[in-house]
Motif scaffolding. Structure first.
Motif, PDB file in Angstrom:
ATOM      1  N   SER A  95       0.682 -32.494  -2.247  1.00  0.00           N
ATOM      2  CA  SER A  95       1.032 -33.217  -0.760  1.00  0.00           C
ATOM      3  C   SER A  95       2.134 -33.986  -0.917  1.00  0.00           C
ATOM      4  O   SER A  95       2.988 -34.039  -0.265  1.00  0.00           O
ATOM      5  N   ASN A  96       2.346 -34.838  -2.292  1.00  0.00           N
ATOM      6  CA  ASN A  96       3.393 -35.631  -2.601  1.00  0.00           C
ATOM      7  C   ASN A  96       4.657 -34.845  -2.502  1.00  0.00           C
ATOM      8  O   ASN A  96       5.806 -35.204  -1.927  1.00  0.00           O
ATOM      9  N   ARG A  97       4.441 -33.618  -3.301  1.00  0.00           N
ATOM     10  CA  ARG A  97       5.737 -32.846  -3.414  1.00  0.00           C
ATOM     11  C   ARG A  97       6.088 -32.134  -2.033  1.00  0.00           C
ATOM     12  O   ARG A  97       7.463 -32.169  -1.664  1.00  0.00           O
ATOM     13  N   ASP A  98       5.456 -31.924  -1.176  1.00  0.00           N
ATOM     14  CA  ASP A  98       5.355 -31.211  -0.128  1.00  0.00           C
ATOM     15  C   ASP A  98       6.076 -32.395   0.884  1.00  0.00           C
ATOM     16  O   ASP A  98       7.187 -32.121   1.842  1.00  0.00           O
ATOM     17  N   LYS A  99       5.661 -33.543   0.833  1.00  0.00           N
ATOM     18  CA  LYS A  99       6.241 -34.652   1.784  1.00  0.00           C
ATOM     19  C   LYS A  99       7.692 -34.927   1.261  1.00  0.00           C
ATOM     20  O   LYS A  99       8.723 -35.009   2.053  1.00  0.00           O
ATOM     21  N   GLU A 100       7.938 -34.908   0.048  1.00  0.00           N
ATOM     22  CA  GLU A 100       9.314 -35.095  -0.564  1.00  0.00           C
ATOM     23  C   GLU A 100      10.222 -34.025  -0.327  1.00  0.00           C
ATOM     24  O   GLU A 100      11.451 -34.094   0.385  1.00  0.00           O
ATOM     25  N   SER A 101       9.815 -32.896  -0.200  1.00  0.00           N
ATOM     26  CA  SER A 101      10.628 -31.509   0.141  1.00  0.00           C
ATOM     27  C   SER A 101      10.773 -31.543   1.735  1.00  0.00           C
ATOM     28  O   SER A 101      12.009 -31.488   2.042  1.00  0.00           O
ATOM     29  N   GLU A 102       9.986 -31.851   2.650  1.00  0.00           N
ATOM     30  CA  GLU A 102      10.174 -32.185   3.868  1.00  0.00           C
ATOM     31  C   GLU A 102      11.056 -33.184   4.262  1.00  0.00           C
ATOM     32  O   GLU A 102      11.988 -33.062   4.999  1.00  0.00           O
ATOM     33  N   LEU A 103      11.187 -34.331   3.498  1.00  0.00           N
ATOM     34  CA  LEU A 103      12.073 -35.410   3.670  1.00  0.00           C
ATOM     35  C   LEU A 103      13.485 -34.933   3.532  1.00  0.00           C
ATOM     36  O   LEU A 103      14.331 -35.382   3.902  1.00  0.00           O
ATOM     37  N   ARG A 104      13.781 -34.182   2.196  1.00  0.00           N
ATOM     38  CA  ARG A 104      14.816 -33.729   1.934  1.00  0.00           C
ATOM     39  C   ARG A 104      15.660 -32.783   3.114  1.00  0.00           C
ATOM     40  O   ARG A 104      16.520 -32.886   3.257  1.00  0.00           O
ATOM     41  N   GLU A 115      16.607 -34.634   5.991  1.00  0.00           N
ATOM     42  CA  GLU A 115      17.898 -35.456   5.589  1.00  0.00           C
ATOM     43  C   GLU A 115      19.205 -34.546   5.605  1.00  0.00           C
ATOM     44  O   GLU A 115      20.188 -34.808   6.135  1.00  0.00           O
ATOM     45  N   LYS A 148      -0.833 -34.559  -5.919  1.00  0.00           N
ATOM     46  CA  LYS A 148       0.605 -34.018  -6.281  1.00  0.00           C
ATOM     47  C   LYS A 148       1.307 -33.257  -5.355  1.00  0.00           C
ATOM     48  O   LYS A 148       2.318 -33.342  -4.949  1.00  0.00           O
TER      49      LYS A 148
END
Length: 119
Positions: A63-72, A75, A61
């Motif tokens: 790791s997924n949060r970190d990836k989503e944050s990095e993608l935002r 962007e 979870k």
């Protein structure tokens, strides 16, 4: 505390790479059925399997949060770089008006008013 939790007189053994691999394949196969996952691992008791299951779940979870944050963030940076500044339309300048006959009389009155002295 660890010895009391394990039920044995010695420290619990660390998870080997093979045991972790079995746990992860069990999660992929059985989902959250920890008892079925523990049967697949075989070398760890249910309590140890459950503990590592939730640790792995928490890490995933995070790791997924970190990836989503990095993608935002990426962007936002990309959007700020590609945004072209919008130029506001400039106000059209008004051309000077030509003095017509009516205005000539106005200026004569203004000249006369400036010569008047009030006492």
């Amino acid at each position: 505390l660890r010895t009391a939790c394990s039920g044995l007189g010695d420290q619990p053994r660390a998870w080997t790479n093979g045991e972790v691999r079995h746990l992860r394949s069990g999660v992929a196969k059985f989902g959250s059925d920890v008892a079925a996952i523990q049967e697949l691992v075989k070398t760890k008791d249910l309590k140890s399997t459950l503990r590592l299951f939730y640790i792995e779940k928490g890490l995933k979870k995070r790791s997924n949060r970190d990836k989503e944050s990095e993608l935002r963030r990426a962007e936002a940076v990309r959007a700020s770089r590609s945004a072209t500044p919008v130029a506001l339309p400039s106000q059209p300048s008004t051309p000077p008006r030509a003095d017509d006959g009516a205005r000539a009389g106005d200026s004569a009155r203004a000249d006369a008013a400036s010569d008047t002295v009030l006492l």
